[in-house]
Design an enzyme around this catalytic site. Structure first.
Site, short mmCIF file in Angstrom:
data_model
loop_
_atom_site.label_atom_id
_atom_site.label_comp_id
_atom_site.label_asym_id
_atom_site.label_seq_id
_atom_site.Cartn_x
_atom_site.Cartn_y
_atom_site.Cartn_z
N LYS A 177 0.86 -1.17 0.04
CA LYS A 177 -0.09 -0.02 -0.15
C LYS A 177 0.80 1.09 -0.01
O LYS A 177 1.24 1.47 0.79
CB LYS A 177 -0.73 0.27 1.15
CG LYS A 177 -1.80 1.14 1.22
CD LYS A 177 -2.04 1.90 2.59
CE LYS A 177 -1.48 3.18 2.54
NZ LYS A 177 -1.88 4.07 1.47
N GLU A 252 9.81 2.80 10.75
CA GLU A 252 10.75 3.80 10.79
C GLU A 252 9.88 4.82 10.73
O GLU A 252 9.22 5.17 9.53
CB GLU A 252 11.60 3.46 9.13
CG GLU A 252 12.75 2.29 9.33
CD GLU A 252 13.75 2.58 10.53
OE1 GLU A 252 13.96 3.50 10.87
OE2 GLU A 252 14.07 1.12 10.88
N CYS A 286 13.56 11.94 5.82
CA CYS A 286 13.56 11.62 7.28
C CYS A 286 14.80 11.67 7.90
O CYS A 286 15.13 12.10 8.97
CB CYS A 286 13.28 10.17 7.33
SG CYS A 286 14.02 8.96 6.42
N GLU A 387 9.57 17.30 14.50
CA GLU A 387 9.84 17.18 13.13
C GLU A 387 9.03 18.11 12.30
O GLU A 387 7.99 18.12 12.38
CB GLU A 387 9.69 15.59 12.64
CG GLU A 387 10.05 15.57 11.35
CD GLU A 387 9.74 14.10 10.82
OE1 GLU A 387 8.70 13.57 10.71
OE2 GLU A 387 10.88 13.37 10.48
P1 NAP Z 1 2.25 8.90 7.44
O1 NAP Z 1 1.29 9.94 7.20
O2 NAP Z 1 2.64 8.41 8.78
O3 NAP Z 1 1.95 8.00 6.12
C1 NAP Z 1 2.80 6.83 5.91
C2 NAP Z 1 1.93 5.83 5.20
O4 NAP Z 1 0.91 5.27 6.39
C3 NAP Z 1 1.09 6.28 4.19
O5 NAP Z 1 0.93 5.10 3.28
C4 NAP Z 1 -0.28 6.45 4.93
O6 NAP Z 1 -1.36 6.30 3.92
C5 NAP Z 1 -0.17 5.22 5.78
N1 NAP Z 1 -1.20 5.44 6.92
C6 NAP Z 1 -1.67 6.49 7.35
N2 NAP Z 1 -2.84 6.26 8.36
C7 NAP Z 1 -2.65 4.95 8.49
C8 NAP Z 1 -3.53 4.14 9.43
N3 NAP Z 1 -4.26 4.54 10.34
N4 NAP Z 1 -3.22 2.66 9.41
C9 NAP Z 1 -2.33 2.22 8.50
N5 NAP Z 1 -1.61 3.08 7.49
C10 NAP Z 1 -1.73 4.58 7.54
O7 NAP Z 1 3.56 9.71 6.92
P2 NAP Z 1 3.92 10.51 5.61
O8 NAP Z 1 3.42 11.91 5.82
O9 NAP Z 1 3.45 9.80 4.45
O10 NAP Z 1 5.47 10.63 5.50
C11 NAP Z 1 6.18 11.43 6.15
C12 NAP Z 1 6.84 10.93 7.73
O11 NAP Z 1 7.61 9.79 7.29
C13 NAP Z 1 7.77 11.82 8.19
O12 NAP Z 1 7.79 11.76 9.80
C14 NAP Z 1 9.13 11.16 7.91
O13 NAP Z 1 10.16 11.27 8.95
C15 NAP Z 1 8.74 9.77 7.81
N6 NAP Z 1 9.64 9.00 7.19
C16 NAP Z 1 10.88 8.25 7.82
C17 NAP Z 1 11.67 7.39 7.10
C18 NAP Z 1 12.79 6.49 7.91
O14 NAP Z 1 13.08 5.79 7.12
N7 NAP Z 1 12.67 6.78 9.21
C19 NAP Z 1 11.92 7.75 5.73
C20 NAP Z 1 10.97 8.43 5.13
C21 NAP Z 1 9.94 9.21 5.69
P3 NAP Z 1 -1.95 7.65 3.13
O15 NAP Z 1 -1.12 8.64 3.50
O16 NAP Z 1 -1.85 7.36 1.86
O17 NAP Z 1 -3.38 8.08 3.60
#
Ligand code: NAP
Ligand code: MG
Length: 485
Positions: A177, A252, A286, A387
């Site tokens: 997904k 992560e 990240c 962040e």
């Molecule tokens: P996010 O909102 O947490 O979304 C990540 C994924 O989770 C998306 O596919 C999202 O789907 C899904 N998701 C959202 N709500 C969910 C739920 N209730 N149950 C299951 N899955 C759910 O994060 P983002 O805004 O996409 O990405 C930014 C974040 O990623 C930042 O905090 C960044 O630091 C972190 N990041 C970390 C790393 C690392 O390796 N540490 C690398 C890159 C990014 P949808 O958004 O499609 O609805």
């Protein structure tokens, strides 16, 4: 502009629309009037079908010899390499990073596939001396079964591949997904797997919101492991859900990565690395540098050099060759960044440059923000603690090396950290005392190599590691075997 295509799910080797038939447009953040493609709004029904397909494909895939699975991965790498320019351009249009960055990331995806293809030929166990001299005791590895991959929008090619490739090489099948924000790019990546002849059901793509499809992955009893990259808040929710039903999970999450600049540092190098680490990809990595901790003796000169260079960075459409920094990936991301900038001012930090939305000419149609530097930031301020995930640098002044490391560790996160110094004592102090999964000396905080372990400490991860040979730990279970004839 050509009519935008519709991208559908990929389940059991077939391309098909979601059961409800609902779709939405994926928007170009450089020009919100452009729809890059229409994507599915799937729900649990679609996910259940994908999980069933993955489960059905698992026995045959697992039975295939690992080197033969590696051959398939090599073919997928070639398919992705053939479409590199096209997929990179789609990525730039869908989430805004500049074309050279998008090409670099796609090339990284190719390299990751080749790396894990090679893993199919490497050892997966050890022989351990038994107390019984007539017995043979050894370890082997078993795949988990079906793995759920939930990925973010900021690296729409590399992150899915660094999860899917190891899952497959170690004999798992996958339900993927992607972030809805970058689902067109994800669909094109999955097309490469299909074109390369991956057997039906081994990889399944379900496009939809996290609250629907992501939640269905968390809840599905036949998904044996979940690998997640994204925000801390969602990650905790995924981890708790997986734990509740006994599934393996790997998270992560966020970062608040510091760069430390000591008095003896090469200041020009440190300035360039701070800019590159903090502002490339519009600060949406990240591992992006966010806190800039500088020793008082060089504080003023470092600050002057930094601000001078940041002011000259060109913001624009990532497809334009003269652009250094593209837009934020979405309207909501832009709003979040602007809210943090407002909070920084409100709490008394001094804005040295940037701070506003960019609206000149064509840029008014996109989600552009100026690269921003704050001075006089204290460790208790929101912009020093949370962040931001945007092009915002917070300068923090310290007097000593110990104070610098203490400030750098003053965070709930511990993903990456870098230091600039020529002093071996300062370096070793940092290596030993910095609580971060990636510690980098005289190099920017962002930047990872695919053959090395990647992951964070504290709230940045579930304390597991991805990439390199570390990936085997999540995607397999160790079996200890005792044989006596
Ligand atoms: P996010 O909102 O947490 O979304 C990540 C994924 O989770 C998306 O596919 C999202 O789907 C899904 N998701 C959202 N709500 C969910 C739920 N209730 N149950 C299951 N899955 C759910 O994060 P983002 O805004 O996409 O990405 C930014 C974040 O990623 C930042 O905090 C960044 O630091 C972190 N990041 C970390 C790393 C690392 O390796 N540490 C690398 C890159 C990014 P949808 O958004 O499609 O609805
Ligand atoms: Mg978009």
């Amino acid at each position: 502009m050509t009519e935008a295509k519709t991208y559908v799910n990929y389940i059991g080797g077939e391309w098909k629309p979601c059961a409800s038939g609902r779709t939405e447009g994926s928007v170009n953040p450089a020009d919100a009037r452009e729809v890059v493609g229409y994507v599915q709004l799937s729900d649990a029904a679609d996910l259940n079908e994908a999980a069933a397909a993955a489960k059905a494909a698992a026995p045959a895939w697992r039975k295939l010899a690992a080197p033969a699975r590696g051959d398939v991965l090599f073919r997928i790498a070639n398919a992705l390499e053939r479409r590199l320019d096209e997929i990179a351009e789609t990525m730039t249009r869908e989430m805004g990073k500049t074309l050279p960055e998008a090409k670099g990331e796609t090339a990284r995806g190719v390299a990751i596939l080749r790396y894990y293809a090679g893993e199919g030929m490497r050892k997966t166990g050890d022989v351990i001396p038994s107390t019984d001299s007539e017995a043979l005791m050894f370890t082997t590895r078993a795949p988990l079964g079906v793995v759920g991959v939930i990925s973010p929008w900021n690296f729409p090619v590399a992150i899915p591949i660094w999860k899917i490739a190891p899952a497959l090489i170690y004999g798992n099948t996958v339900v993927f997904k992607p972030a809805q924000e970058t689902a067109v790019t994800a669909a094109k990546v999955v097309e490469c797997f299909h074109e390369a002849g991956l057997p039906a059901g081994v990889l399944n793509l379900v496009i939809g919101r996290g609250s629907a499809v992501g939640q269905a992955i968390i809840d599905h009893p036949d998904i044996n492991g979940i690998t997640f990259t994204g925000s801390e808040q969602t990650g905790k929710h995924v981890g708790q859900g997986a734990l509740a039903r006994g599934a393996k999970y790997q998270l992560e999450m966020g970062g608040k990565n510091p760069v430390v600049v000591l008095e003896d540092a090469d200041l020009d190098l440190a300035v360039d690395a701070t800019i590159s680490g903090g502002l490339k990809s519009t600060g949406q990595k990240c591992t992006a540098t966010s806190r800039v901790i500088v020793q008082s003796g060089v504080y003023e000169s470092f600050r002057a050099k930094l601000v001078d260079k940041v002011k000259k960075l060109r913001v624009g459409n990532g497809l334009d060759a003269s652009t250094w920094m593209g837009p934020c990936a979405s309207q909501s991301q832009l709003n979040t960044v602007l809210d943090y900038i407002a909070k920084g001012k409100e709490e008394g930090a001094e804005l040295l440059c940037g701070g506003g939305r960019v609206t000149e000419g064509e840029l008014g149609n996109g989600f552009y923000v100026e690269p921003t530097v704050f001075d006089g930031v204290t460790r208790d301020m929101t912009i020093a603690r949370e962040e931001i995930f945007g092009p915002v640098l917070a300068l923090i002044k310290v007097d000593t090396v110990d104070e610098a490391i203490e400030a750098a560790n003053d965070s709930r996160y511990g993903l990456s950290a870098s230091i600039f110094t020529r002093n071996i004592g300062g370096m070793l102090n940092f290596v030993q005392n910095m609580d971060a999964g990636l510690v980098r000396i005289n190099a920017e905080s962002a930047g990872v190599e695919l053959q090395a372990p990647f992951g964070g400490m504290k709230m940045s991860s579930s304390h597991s590691r991805e990439q390199g040979q570390a990936a085997i730990e999540f995607y397999t279970a160790i079996k200890t075997v005792f044989v006596k004839a």
